[in-house]
Structure formats: C-alpha cells, structure tokens
Design a protein around this motif. Structure first.
Motif, PDB file in Angstrom:
ATOM      1  N   HIS A 362      -3.389  46.892 131.761  1.00  0.00           N
ATOM      2  CA  HIS A 362      -2.555  45.741 131.586  1.00  0.00           C
ATOM      3  C   HIS A 362      -2.030  45.707 130.591  1.00  0.00           C
ATOM      4  O   HIS A 362      -2.211  46.130 129.263  1.00  0.00           O
ATOM      5  N   THR A 363      -0.686  45.058 130.555  1.00  0.00           N
ATOM      6  CA  THR A 363       0.104  45.164 129.431  1.00  0.00           C
ATOM      7  C   THR A 363      -0.363  43.837 128.405  1.00  0.00           C
ATOM      8  O   THR A 363      -0.847  42.878 128.702  1.00  0.00           O
ATOM      9  N   LYS A 364       0.085  44.050 127.163  1.00  0.00           N
ATOM     10  CA  LYS A 364      -0.112  42.894 126.192  1.00  0.00           C
ATOM     11  C   LYS A 364       1.147  41.909 126.066  1.00  0.00           C
ATOM     12  O   LYS A 364       0.711  40.832 125.784  1.00  0.00           O
ATOM     13  N   PHE A 365       2.077  42.693 126.063  1.00  0.00           N
ATOM     14  CA  PHE A 365       3.310  41.901 126.002  1.00  0.00           C
ATOM     15  C   PHE A 365       4.344  42.382 127.243  1.00  0.00           C
ATOM     16  O   PHE A 365       4.312  43.551 127.602  1.00  0.00           O
ATOM     17  N   HIS A 366       4.847  41.126 127.862  1.00  0.00           N
ATOM     18  CA  HIS A 366       5.811  41.550 129.139  1.00  0.00           C
ATOM     19  C   HIS A 366       6.994  40.585 129.046  1.00  0.00           C
ATOM     20  O   HIS A 366       6.676  39.485 129.230  1.00  0.00           O
ATOM     21  N   CYS A 367       8.116  40.985 129.157  1.00  0.00           N
ATOM     22  CA  CYS A 367       9.241  40.254 129.391  1.00  0.00           C
ATOM     23  C   CYS A 367      10.032  40.633 130.740  1.00  0.00           C
ATOM     24  O   CYS A 367      10.514  41.868 130.721  1.00  0.00           O
ATOM     25  N   ARG A 368       9.991  39.798 131.756  1.00  0.00           N
ATOM     26  CA  ARG A 368      10.432  40.235 132.886  1.00  0.00           C
ATOM     27  C   ARG A 368      12.066  40.097 132.939  1.00  0.00           C
ATOM     28  O   ARG A 368      12.471  40.924 133.880  1.00  0.00           O
ATOM     29  N   GLN A 369      12.604  39.318 132.293  1.00  0.00           N
ATOM     30  CA  GLN A 369      14.197  39.294 132.217  1.00  0.00           C
ATOM     31  C   GLN A 369      14.766  39.781 130.969  1.00  0.00           C
ATOM     32  O   GLN A 369      15.657  38.994 130.561  1.00  0.00           O
ATOM     33  N   ALA A 370      14.205  40.888 130.368  1.00  0.00           N
ATOM     34  CA  ALA A 370      14.934  41.192 129.189  1.00  0.00           C
ATOM     35  C   ALA A 370      16.468  41.469 129.259  1.00  0.00           C
ATOM     36  O   ALA A 370      17.231  41.245 128.380  1.00  0.00           O
ATOM     37  N   HIS A 371      16.596  42.260 130.302  1.00  0.00           N
ATOM     38  CA  HIS A 371      18.039  42.877 130.362  1.00  0.00           C
ATOM     39  C   HIS A 371      18.360  42.784 132.127  1.00  0.00           C
ATOM     40  O   HIS A 371      17.140  42.289 132.919  1.00  0.00           O
ATOM     41  N   ILE A 372      19.585  42.900 132.359  1.00  0.00           N
ATOM     42  CA  ILE A 372      19.931  42.897 133.937  1.00  0.00           C
ATOM     43  C   ILE A 372      19.185  43.796 134.687  1.00  0.00           C
ATOM     44  O   ILE A 372      18.924  44.979 134.017  1.00  0.00           O
ATOM     45  N   PRO A 373      18.719  43.488 135.735  1.00  0.00           N
ATOM     46  CA  PRO A 373      17.747  44.646 136.504  1.00  0.00           C
ATOM     47  C   PRO A 373      18.872  45.642 136.957  1.00  0.00           C
ATOM     48  O   PRO A 373      20.075  45.624 137.318  1.00  0.00           O
ATOM     49  N   GLY A 374      18.379  46.989 136.630  1.00  0.00           N
ATOM     50  CA  GLY A 374      19.181  48.212 137.216  1.00  0.00           C
ATOM     51  C   GLY A 374      20.037  48.679 136.210  1.00  0.00           C
ATOM     52  O   GLY A 374      20.860  49.636 136.221  1.00  0.00           O
ATOM     53  N   SER A 375      20.047  48.024 134.847  1.00  0.00           N
ATOM     54  CA  SER A 375      20.856  48.394 133.852  1.00  0.00           C
ATOM     55  C   SER A 375      20.404  49.686 132.811  1.00  0.00           C
ATOM     56  O   SER A 375      21.137  49.980 132.159  1.00  0.00           O
ATOM     57  N   ASP A 376      19.081  49.826 132.967  1.00  0.00           N
ATOM     58  CA  ASP A 376      18.626  51.052 132.389  1.00  0.00           C
ATOM     59  C   ASP A 376      18.430  50.840 130.867  1.00  0.00           C
ATOM     60  O   ASP A 376      19.469  51.321 130.391  1.00  0.00           O
ATOM     61  N   PRO A 377      17.634  50.084 130.199  1.00  0.00           N
ATOM     62  CA  PRO A 377      17.566  50.018 128.733  1.00  0.00           C
ATOM     63  C   PRO A 377      17.434  51.502 128.235  1.00  0.00           C
ATOM     64  O   PRO A 377      16.767  52.260 128.628  1.00  0.00           O
ATOM     65  N   SER A 378      18.317  51.714 127.338  1.00  0.00           N
ATOM     66  CA  SER A 378      18.525  53.024 126.766  1.00  0.00           C
ATOM     67  C   SER A 378      17.709  53.373 125.710  1.00  0.00           C
ATOM     68  O   SER A 378      17.411  54.591 125.146  1.00  0.00           O
ATOM     69  N   CYS A 379      17.342  52.239 124.671  1.00  0.00           N
ATOM     70  CA  CYS A 379      16.540  52.382 123.566  1.00  0.00           C
ATOM     71  C   CYS A 379      15.601  51.341 123.351  1.00  0.00           C
ATOM     72  O   CYS A 379      16.104  50.097 123.184  1.00  0.00           O
ATOM     73  N   LEU A 380      14.586  51.654 122.469  1.00  0.00           N
ATOM     74  CA  LEU A 380      13.800  50.648 122.073  1.00  0.00           C
ATOM     75  C   LEU A 380      13.116  51.090 120.552  1.00  0.00           C
ATOM     76  O   LEU A 380      12.876  52.209 120.533  1.00  0.00           O
ATOM     77  N   THR A 381      13.223  50.183 119.789  1.00  0.00           N
ATOM     78  CA  THR A 381      12.959  50.456 118.425  1.00  0.00           C
ATOM     79  C   THR A 381      12.195  49.407 117.638  1.00  0.00           C
ATOM     80  O   THR A 381      12.932  48.163 117.899  1.00  0.00           O
ATOM     81  N   PHE A 382      11.262  49.613 116.880  1.00  0.00           N
ATOM     82  CA  PHE A 382      10.579  48.586 116.224  1.00  0.00           C
ATOM     83  C   PHE A 382      11.183  48.815 114.474  1.00  0.00           C
ATOM     84  O   PHE A 382      11.447  49.825 114.028  1.00  0.00           O
TER      85      PHE A 382
END
Length: 650
Positions: A362-382
């Motif tokens: 199970h996920t600890k954090f989950h954001c359903r509408q972070a970006h537009i569906p089908g837009s392919d987020p290209s990078c995540l960084t902390f």
C-alpha cells in the motif's frame, strides 16, 4: 651570597673548560648558545601596556559619561521652571538633583572600581589580544546608525538574494553529437561527466584530463541500438547506472566496462511480482542515497523495482502502482527521498504515488490528480531538507508538494513547455531555488533554463541556452556548476570563476595539444654500427621529409592530366574513352573495309620485309648462324644410289 659566588665560580670553570676543549679540538666553539628570556621583565612590560590601555579605555568612558551628564543637565534646565513652580522654593527639586548627582557619583565610583585590574595581569598573549579588541572597538569616531560597509552590504545582499549565487558568468560547450542529449551524470567529486543521447552513445569527459579542445576520452554504446534514458553515478562514484530503452539496466565502472546486467523477466507471466526482472522498456532509474549497492528502476511493465548490485539474477522488491479502479498504471519517473526511506513514482495517469521502502503493498502518500492524466510526469525530486517534493509534468507545469500535507500542491508554475519524457527539475544547493528547462520547436526560438524561488515561486532568473530544447539540467553542489543537455546534441557547463570550484575551470586554462603526425619507416635499412660516417647512409625516419622533397620535384609533383571529354584535344583521342585499347579496337579490330583473305593480307608485306629487313633481322645479323634448309627429296632411283649413311632415318 656565598651560594651565588659558588655558582659563578662553577659557571666560569665550565666556560674555561669549554674553551680549553675547543682549542684542543681545533674549532671555535660548540655552536650557538640557547636564547634566554627574562620572564619577570616580559610580565612587567605586558602589565604596563595593559594598564596604559585600560586607562585609555577608562578616559574614553569618562568622556562619554560627561557628555551624557551635560545632555541630562540641559534637559533638567528646560524643565527647571516647571519644577520650581510646582515645588515652591525649589528645595525638593534641589534635593532630588543632589540625590541624582550622588547616585551618579556612586555609580561612577562603582564603574571605576570595576574597571580597575584586580589580581595579577593576564598572560602577554591574552592581554595583548584583549587590548587589540578594545582598540578595535573604540578606534575612530562612532559610525552613523544607518551606515554599512560595502563588503558587508555585498555579503548580506548575496545572502538575501539567491539569484546572485547562480554561476552563469562563463560557459563551455561539449559536443556530444547531433541528436538529443537525454542523460547527464556527474560523479560526487565532480571529476568526471558522462553524457548519453538518442544516438545510443555514452561519452566520458574528464575535466582534469581535458584541454581547451574539450574532447571526450571515451565513447561507447553499452546498450547497442537503444536510446539512453538515464545515467547516474553511485554515491561512491565507482559505478554508473545506465537505463536505456530496453528492459535490462546495466552497471558500468568508471572506465565504461560492464559490471552487471539486470536479468530480463518472463513476459508471459501475468503477475509482474512473480517475474525476476522487467519485461518492457525502462523509463527511469536512480541510486539509493545511503546504500551504495541498491538502485531503483521503473518500466512500462507497470512496476517499480529495487535491485542489489550483488545479486543481478533477481530484483529485491517490487512496487506496483495502481489507478483508482485498481488497474495497472505505467510509472514514467521514480526517485528516492533524501534519507532513502521513501520511494516516489510519477505515473502515466497523472498521479504521484509514494511508498515506504519496507512496505511495498500500500502507498503511504497518494495524490490522484497531481497532473493531467496521460501527461507523463518526467521528473520527481526531493529538496535537500526532505520536506518538499518537486514534480515536472508533461502538462507544461512545475509543482511543489509538502510531504506533511500531500493533498494539494504548495505552488504551481504553468507555461513551461516540455516535449521530452525526461525533462528535468532540480533544487539549488542552498535549497532556495528550483530549476527546470523548457522545450521549443525547431526554429521557434531558444530553449531556456528557468529559476523559481522556492517560497514565493516567482520566476527570478532565466538563461537562454541554445536554439533547441533544454532537456536535462543538473546543479552540482560541490562544484557549484550547472550542466545542461540540449536537444541538438550539446552539453553545456555554466560556471563562475569565483563562486565555482574545479570542474570546467580545470580544462579551459589548458592549451590544446599539438596533433602528432603519423610517422612510419618507408623502407628497411641495414644498420652497421661500426661503419665509418663517410660510408653511412642517411636513415630516413619518417615520410614527412620525403614528401617535402617529392613536392619540390616537378616531375613527381606534376598533376596528372584529367580524362578527355568530348571530341578530344591536343592529339588525344576521346571518342571511345581515350585509351590505347579503345583506339586499337576502333581502328584495327573493328575495321571491316578489307574483305580479302587474312593470310594474303599478312603475307603481302613478306617480300618487303625480306628485301629491306628493319625489325628482327638486323638485331641478329652478328649472332644468327647461317640457315641450313633440307634439300629437296630425290627420286627412288637416285635414292637407291646414295650410300646407306646418307639416307634419312624414318
């Protein structure tokens, strides 16, 4: 006194003995004497200097107190009328002023008693240091309240304004190729840069070994005909993670030799958790920030897998992103948190899903509408403090998220065009800025590197990089230099000679090395070591001098005549190619005007050749013997009359 006289006698005796020994041994003395210090005199001198400086300080304090008293008296005079009216004859006011003066005198005496030195003075170094600090404190007139030194203003301005820390005064350009630079990696020490692109090449750049020609020292294709999607050095810098368009990630050492290759999973198994590896194209990958043997990959098979470098035959853990309906979702980017406890993935349906590293279900954090569906987020960084997550979406947005409240974004920046599935974003080393690149169509302008303030999320700075898209960006905290990969095959390095360290500064100051000409022996020589110089033949060491001599020779340097085109010129025939064979074929072999017997055509010159020999006969006149021909055959009757030995044997 008697003891002192005995000591003097002993010292004089030892001095006389030393002089006698020195004269006997033949030298002047036993070297330099050790320096002696009179400690009483040193302490006395330091005590006097400390007292003098303290007196100066006391005098300055007394002057300040006197000025304050004058100002107080002036204020008291201004209120004296009111006080006399209210106090009758003024005795209460006088008594109060006397009390104030008595209190001030008692306080002055207390201050004087505090300022006086009690006990032995401090050692010379401490007293001199304290006196120097006091001198620095009281030297010169007091500064106005709003005055600041220029250096202090510059330092405070740089501290307050993070834009001034951006190292963009100088740049160098590394030519990777002609296609998109889709991957950048810099080792933790900042000594080597590795670039990968859509041309399947991975190039290694050594800042300390390069000169101003800026040439890569190694180029290879580790994944054959697959585009390079991600490159990253491990935390120790000894190996490189290579993520390409195939399903198997590879680990290379610093020189480009393969260490391991991850296993490929079974594509006919439905549950991806039961396969040993990925079964589809990889999208991204990164190393664990704390454990040097662990790394992370995500793939089009809908899984995020962790691996151990010591076990290449099977993955370590599997994380499966799910949509709201529980269906499989493809992760397009993945990363670790700064402490390595969380694993985040940006998915194709626009969601951001974060798991605890030890809990893969199970996920600890989950954001359903972070970006537009089908837009392919290209990078995540902390961020470096680990409290903020930045996401670069394919919907031309850049968002930041607070890990303590993950339901809605902290800030959103729009209008940042992105045409590539690996467009980067990263935080500055001081954690105050957020950097990303923008994409442009061909001939539609320049790709830019945009900087946002992390708190206000205002665009504070922008750098025009090239006439192409900015795909990859990397801000190295140790070098304080920015590396950028573009869509036209360039890798640019931005630096500041003052604020940056090493890196590009090492190679730009080196002049280009001269190219070594290929030198080889033209022919073998027999070398006789003991031959005389007059008989020794000059040894030809290279072809360069011979080429120079040939160039001076008009015959050897004559340009050959080009082939004749057209009807011909200068007596050269060009109807059938202009060669001797074509001329013979045309004039002799294809000449059909003579229809006579070929034997007769040849023998018609026999009479002239026998009467006037020109070619063969004159050459053999001296050496050719006389020709002897067989006589004509006799009749049978004459043959019987001949002796037996004359008859021919048949």
């Amino acid at each position: 006194m008697e003891q002192q006289e005995e000591d003097r006698d002993q010292t004089s005796g030892t001095a006389g003995n030393d002089a006698d020994i020195a004269s006997v041994m033949g030298f002047s003395g036993f070297g330099k004497k050790a320096r002696t210090f009179d400690l009483d005199a040193i302490f006395e001198q330091t005590r006097r200097t400390a007292i003098e400086r303290s007196q100066k300080v006391m005098e300055q304090q007394e002057m300040k107190e006197a000025e304050k008293q004058k100002q107080a008296l002036m204020r008291g005079d201004s209120h004296a009328g009111k006080a006399s009216v209210s106090g009758g004859k003024g005795h209460p006011a006088m008594s109060s002023s006397r009390a104030q003066s008595d209190n001030s005198s008692s306080s002055d005496s207390e201050d004087d008693s505090e300022d006086k030195l009690i006990g032995p003075p401090p050692p010379g170094q401490l007293s001199s240091r304290r006196a120097a600090e006091e001198d620095e404190e009281f030297v010169g007139p007091p500064l106005p309240p709003g005055y600041k030194d220029s250096d202090e203003e510059e330092d405070e301005g740089e501290d307050d304004n993070p834009v001034k820390r951006i190292p963009d005064t100088h740049e160098i350009t590394l030519q990777h190729g002609t296609k998109t630079v889709s991957a950048l990696g810099l080792d933790p020490s900042g000594a080597r840069l590795v670039t990968g692109g859509y041309d399947y090449d991975v190039k290694f750049w050594d800042f300390a070994g390069m000169d101003s020609a800026l040439q890569a020292f190694r180029c290879l294709q580790p994944c054959e005909c697959h585009q390079i999607r991600s490159l990253q050095y491990s935390i120790t810098g000894d190996v490189i993670l290579v993520v390409s368009g195939n399903s198997q990630a590879k680990i290379l050492d610093r020189d480009g030799f393969q260490v391991i290759e991850c296993v490929k999973g079974d594509q006919y198994i439905v549950d991806m958790a039961n396969t040993k590896g990925h079964t589809a194209m990889l999208n991204s990958g990164c190393w664990h920030p704390k454990i040097k043997e662990e790394f992370l990959t995500c793939s089009n098979d809908g899984t995020v897998r962790t691996w151990d470098i010591t076990n290449e035959k099977k993955h370590k853990n599997v994380f499966k992103p799910r949509s709201m309906q529980g269906k499989r979702v493809i992760p397009t980017s993945c990363t670790y948190s700064r402490d390595g406890k969380l694993i985040a993935a940006g998915c194709q349906d626009g969601t951001i899903q974060i798991w605890d590293k030890n809990l893969s279900v199970h996920t600890k954090f989950h954001c359903r509408q972070a970006h537009i569906p089908g837009s392919d987020p290209s990078c995540l960084t902390f961020s470096y403090d680990g409290t903020v997550l930045a996401s670069r979406g394919g919907d031309d947005t850049l968002k930041t998220w607070d890990m303590r409240n993950f339901k809605k974004p902290l800030n959103v920046a729009t209008g940042l065009s992105s045409f590539f599935p690996m467009t980067d974003c990263c935080f500055s080393p001081d954690d105050k800025l957020l950097m990303t690149g923008t994409s442009v169509k061909k001939g539609a302008g320049n790709g830019t590197l945009v900087f946002f303030d992390r708190l206000t999320f205002q665009k504070v700075y922008e750098i025009e990089v090239a006439s192409s898209s900015v795909v990859r960006c990397l801000w190295h905290p140790k070098l304080n230099q920015i590396m950028v990969g573009t869509g036209n095959g360039l890798a640019k390095v931005y630096y500041d000679p003052i604020k940056s360290q090493r890196g590009a500064k090492l190679c730009v100051v080196k002049s280009q090395r001269k190219e070594k000409q290929a030198e080889s022996l033209t022919q073998d020589y027999i070398i006789t070591p003991h031959a005389l110089p007059m008989f020794r033949e000059a040894r030809q060491r290279s072809t360069r001098k011979q080429l120079e001599k040939d160039r001076l020779d008009p015959m050897k340097s004559h340009k050959p005549e080009p082939p004749v085109s057209g009807p011909g010129r200068g007596g050269r025939v060009a109807m059938h190619g202009g060669t001797l064979s074509s001329f013979i074929v045309k004039n002799i072999a294809l000449d059909k005007t003579d229809d006579s017997n070929p034997r007769e055509a040849i023998l018609r010159h026999a009479k002239e050749a026998s009467e006037n020999p020109y070619w063969v006969a004159p050459a053999y006149t001296r050496t050719q013997p006389e020709p002897v021909f067989a006589e004509e055959e006799l009749d049978d009757e004459e043959a019987d009359k001949e002796p037996q030995w004359k008859k021919r044997k048949i």
